[in-house]
Design a protein around this motif. Structure first.
Motif, PDB file in Angstrom:
ATOM      1  N   ALA A   1     -53.249 -50.190  58.978  1.00  0.00           N
ATOM      2  CA  ALA A   1     -53.829 -49.929  57.934  1.00  0.00           C
ATOM      3  C   ALA A   1     -52.885 -49.956  56.673  1.00  0.00           C
ATOM      4  O   ALA A   1     -53.148 -50.488  55.586  1.00  0.00           O
ATOM      5  N   SER A   2     -51.613 -49.639  56.769  1.00  0.00           N
ATOM      6  CA  SER A   2     -50.583 -49.552  55.767  1.00  0.00           C
ATOM      7  C   SER A   2     -49.679 -50.638  55.844  1.00  0.00           C
ATOM      8  O   SER A   2     -48.962 -50.806  55.059  1.00  0.00           O
ATOM      9  N   GLU A   3     -49.960 -51.591  56.710  1.00  0.00           N
ATOM     10  CA  GLU A   3     -48.931 -52.741  56.759  1.00  0.00           C
ATOM     11  C   GLU A   3     -49.175 -53.792  55.782  1.00  0.00           C
ATOM     12  O   GLU A   3     -50.301 -54.040  55.332  1.00  0.00           O
ATOM     13  N   THR A   4     -48.056 -54.037  55.092  1.00  0.00           N
ATOM     14  CA  THR A   4     -48.103 -55.186  53.849  1.00  0.00           C
ATOM     15  C   THR A   4     -47.170 -56.258  54.275  1.00  0.00           C
ATOM     16  O   THR A   4     -46.294 -56.217  55.096  1.00  0.00           O
ATOM     17  N   VAL A   5     -47.694 -57.613  53.964  1.00  0.00           N
ATOM     18  CA  VAL A   5     -46.964 -58.812  54.347  1.00  0.00           C
ATOM     19  C   VAL A   5     -46.715 -59.206  52.796  1.00  0.00           C
ATOM     20  O   VAL A   5     -47.373 -59.797  52.087  1.00  0.00           O
ATOM     21  N   ASP A   6     -45.215 -59.512  52.951  1.00  0.00           N
ATOM     22  CA  ASP A   6     -44.840 -60.266  51.677  1.00  0.00           C
ATOM     23  C   ASP A   6     -45.237 -61.744  51.481  1.00  0.00           C
ATOM     24  O   ASP A   6     -45.250 -62.347  52.453  1.00  0.00           O
ATOM     25  N   ILE A   7     -45.556 -62.001  50.268  1.00  0.00           N
ATOM     26  CA  ILE A   7     -45.620 -63.560  49.859  1.00  0.00           C
ATOM     27  C   ILE A   7     -44.376 -63.968  49.145  1.00  0.00           C
ATOM     28  O   ILE A   7     -44.146 -63.456  47.941  1.00  0.00           O
ATOM     29  N   ASN A   8     -43.703 -64.806  49.719  1.00  0.00           N
ATOM     30  CA  ASN A   8     -42.364 -65.341  48.981  1.00  0.00           C
ATOM     31  C   ASN A   8     -42.424 -66.554  48.812  1.00  0.00           C
ATOM     32  O   ASN A   8     -43.369 -67.705  49.351  1.00  0.00           O
ATOM     33  N   VAL A   9     -41.648 -67.100  48.014  1.00  0.00           N
ATOM     34  CA  VAL A   9     -41.459 -68.562  47.433  1.00  0.00           C
ATOM     35  C   VAL A   9     -41.049 -69.163  48.499  1.00  0.00           C
ATOM     36  O   VAL A   9     -39.841 -68.855  48.996  1.00  0.00           O
ATOM     37  N   PRO A  10     -41.581 -70.310  48.834  1.00  0.00           N
ATOM     38  CA  PRO A  10     -40.877 -71.190  50.132  1.00  0.00           C
ATOM     39  C   PRO A  10     -39.581 -71.864  49.468  1.00  0.00           C
ATOM     40  O   PRO A  10     -39.493 -71.995  48.519  1.00  0.00           O
ATOM     41  N   THR A  11     -39.089 -72.359  50.542  1.00  0.00           N
ATOM     42  CA  THR A  11     -37.886 -73.247  50.275  1.00  0.00           C
ATOM     43  C   THR A  11     -38.510 -74.524  49.701  1.00  0.00           C
ATOM     44  O   THR A  11     -39.456 -75.209  49.939  1.00  0.00           O
ATOM     45  N   MET A  12     -38.038 -75.023  48.433  1.00  0.00           N
ATOM     46  CA  MET A  12     -38.304 -76.071  47.811  1.00  0.00           C
ATOM     47  C   MET A  12     -37.433 -77.218  47.697  1.00  0.00           C
ATOM     48  O   MET A  12     -37.783 -78.277  46.976  1.00  0.00           O
ATOM     49  N   GLY A  13     -36.407 -77.356  48.460  1.00  0.00           N
ATOM     50  CA  GLY A  13     -35.452 -78.520  48.864  1.00  0.00           C
ATOM     51  C   GLY A  13     -34.113 -78.155  48.238  1.00  0.00           C
ATOM     52  O   GLY A  13     -34.030 -77.170  47.379  1.00  0.00           O
TER      53      GLY A  13
END
Length: 508
Positions: A103-115
């Motif tokens: 219930a408390s788990e959060t998943v980060d949204i990170n900027v992907p590798t762009m080259g």
């Protein structure tokens, strides 16, 4: 709850930039523990935790500009972090521990590798708001770099929290948001399901035969698709989706332009400009800024010169007309002029290697490979994808390669590898009706060939005036490495191979 505030920066310093967060949301922190580093135009500052507890919120992401007293985030005080570290009690059943964690788990949204060569990008418009429910792999936002647009999707089902706003500059690996997974998603479900009547109406049978397309709304489309839809007055419900996740791609929207019914002409207003401002200021996209910068750098660096010639397209057009149907039936691709020009250019580059070279300091790098850049005009600006090892391809291979690169460019799906490392460029202004132009070098290359419109003109042929399909050719070159004689010889060689295509087959 204790706020994390931007400290005083000094009498003459009015703002700072978030350089780095040392903790993530949900991490336990100790009072006076370093949380974030700030950079000003004079010094670097450290901001520490105001209390023991858990980092509950980050309001200013890395790269954001903040002012003294601004709230950077918050810390939930007390022993909230203790359960995360302590082992479950012996008497507590294992089954009860898992739901609490989920219930408390959060998943980060990170900027992907762009080259490798792309160090930052700009946040586009979020397709969801903080607090809204999202599904795993659902498109959330596009990050625009100076070369390509990168799509970021939800890493899990849950509720979205946004940490980087539209327009913010972000770097690879930076956190731009998070998704509270599992149990938290159900809390937002009622609000997400609120517009059910409208969606049910939209899901009525449509000509496209796709329920997902029928229910498409502007707020579920990517920014690139939204622009095409808005500029061409398209109805998203009528666009057939071919995206990998059932979404409408930019190519789908472009393909639908010619199929959309023409709206009835509206009555012309008495004063066309009455409801419009006299001027409008719009921030340049990163791609447009990069195009502007690179073109100006090219002019400032290279000693650019352009030489012209003209080519009689009679024989190429006749050859194409004679074999185009058989060619398409055999190879599954149309026979165009670009393959003939590419073959002629490669033959000329073999003969005049300086045009295929580049300058590096006081050295000249001669290229023994022929990676031809093909300039493509897109909605966002000009890009130059590269056809690798074009000298190893036949006419069909060249046509297929160019068609694939052009489609990827217009769809915005080019990879960074496809945009780098060209040795020579061909640009075709003739597709837009250009009669003559002086193309600018695509640095660090030393040559670029400009094709133009084919125009019927009277020509003196063996003492007689005849009407021939003529095209002006322009070769811009770097005079530091390519002499005038070499440039003229190169262009004449291209002309000869196009006016007598059989020479290429005989290697003459």
């Amino acid at each position: 709850m204790a706020d994390i505030l931007t400290p005083a920066l000094g009498e003459s310093v009015t703002e700072a930039t978030i350089a780095k967060w040392t903790k993530k949301v949900g991490d336990p922190v100790k009072k006076d523990e370093l949380l974030v580093e700030l950079e000003t135009d004079k010094v670097s500052l450290e901001v520490v935790s105001p209390a023991d507890g858990v980092l509950g919120d980050i309001k200013a992401a890395e790269g954001d500009t903040v002012t003294p007293g601004a709230v950077l985030g918050s810390v939930s005080e007390g022993g909230a972090a203790a359960p995360a570290k302590s082992a479950p009690a012996k008497d507590a059943p294992a089954k009860q521990a898992k739901p609490a964690a989920a219930a408390s788990e959060t998943v980060d949204i990170n900027v992907p590798t762009m080259g490798e060569s792309v160090a930052e990008g700009s946040m586009g418009k979020w397709l969801k708001k903080s607090g809204e429910a999202v599904k795993k792999d659902e498109l959330l936002v596009e990050i625009e770099t100076d070369k390509v647009a990168v799509e970021v999707s939800a890493p899990a089902d849950g509720v979205l929290t946004i940490a980087a706003d539209e327009g913010a500059t972000v770097t690879p690996g930076q956190k731009i948001g998070s998704v509270a997974a599992s149990g938290d998603a159900s809390a937002a479900a009622p609000s997400a399901a609120a517009p059910a009547p409208a969606q049910a109406h939209a899901a009525a049978p449509a000509n496209t035969g796709s329920a997902q397309v029928s229910g498409a709304r502007n707020d579920t489309l990517s920014p690139a698709v939204q622009r095409v839809v808005a500029e061409n007055n398209l109805d998203p419900k009528s666009i057939a989706a071919t995206g990998p996740k059932g979404n409408i791609t930019k190519a789908d929207a472009i393909a639908a332009i010619g199929q959309s019914p023409t709206p009835a002409p509206a009555a012309a207003p008495a004063a066309p400009r009455a409801d419009q401002p006299r001027e409008e200021r719009v921030k340049m996209t990163r791609l447009r800024q990069t195009i502007a910068r690179r073109l100006k750098e090219s002019q400032n660096t290279a000693a650019q010169l352009t030489t012209f010639n003209e080519v009689d397209m009679t024989n190429v057009m006749a050859l194409r007309s004679q074999y185009k149907d058989a060619f398409e039936k055999r190879h599954g691709v149309k026979l165009g002029f670009m393959s003939f020009f590419t073959k002629a250019v490669i033959a000329a580059l073999h003969e005049i290697p300086a045009v295929n070279a580049e300058i590096d300091g006081t050295d000249i790098i001669y290229k023994n490979h022929y990676d031809i850049g093909i300039a493509v005009g897109t909605e966002k600006g000009l890009v130059v994808p590269v056809l690798r090892d074009a000298d190893t391809l036949n006419l069909a291979g060249i046509e297929k390669g160019i068609a694939a690169l052009g489609k990827a460019a217009r769809d915005g799906s080019l990879s960074l590898d496809q945009l780098q490392g060209g040795t020579f460029t061909i640009t075709n202004g003739g597709t837009y009706g250009s009669l003559m132009s002086t193309p600018i070098l695509n640095a660090p290359q030393s040559g670029i060939l400009g094709m133009h419109n084919i125009v019927q003109r009277p020509m003196a042929i063996n003492g007689e005036v005849k009407i021939r399909p003529m095209m002006y050719l322009a070769l811009s070159y770097d005079h530091r490495i390519v002499d005038g004689k070499e440039a003229v010889t190169f262009l004449v060689r291209v002309k000869e191979l196009l006016e007598d295509p059989q020479r290429a087959l005989l290697d003459l």
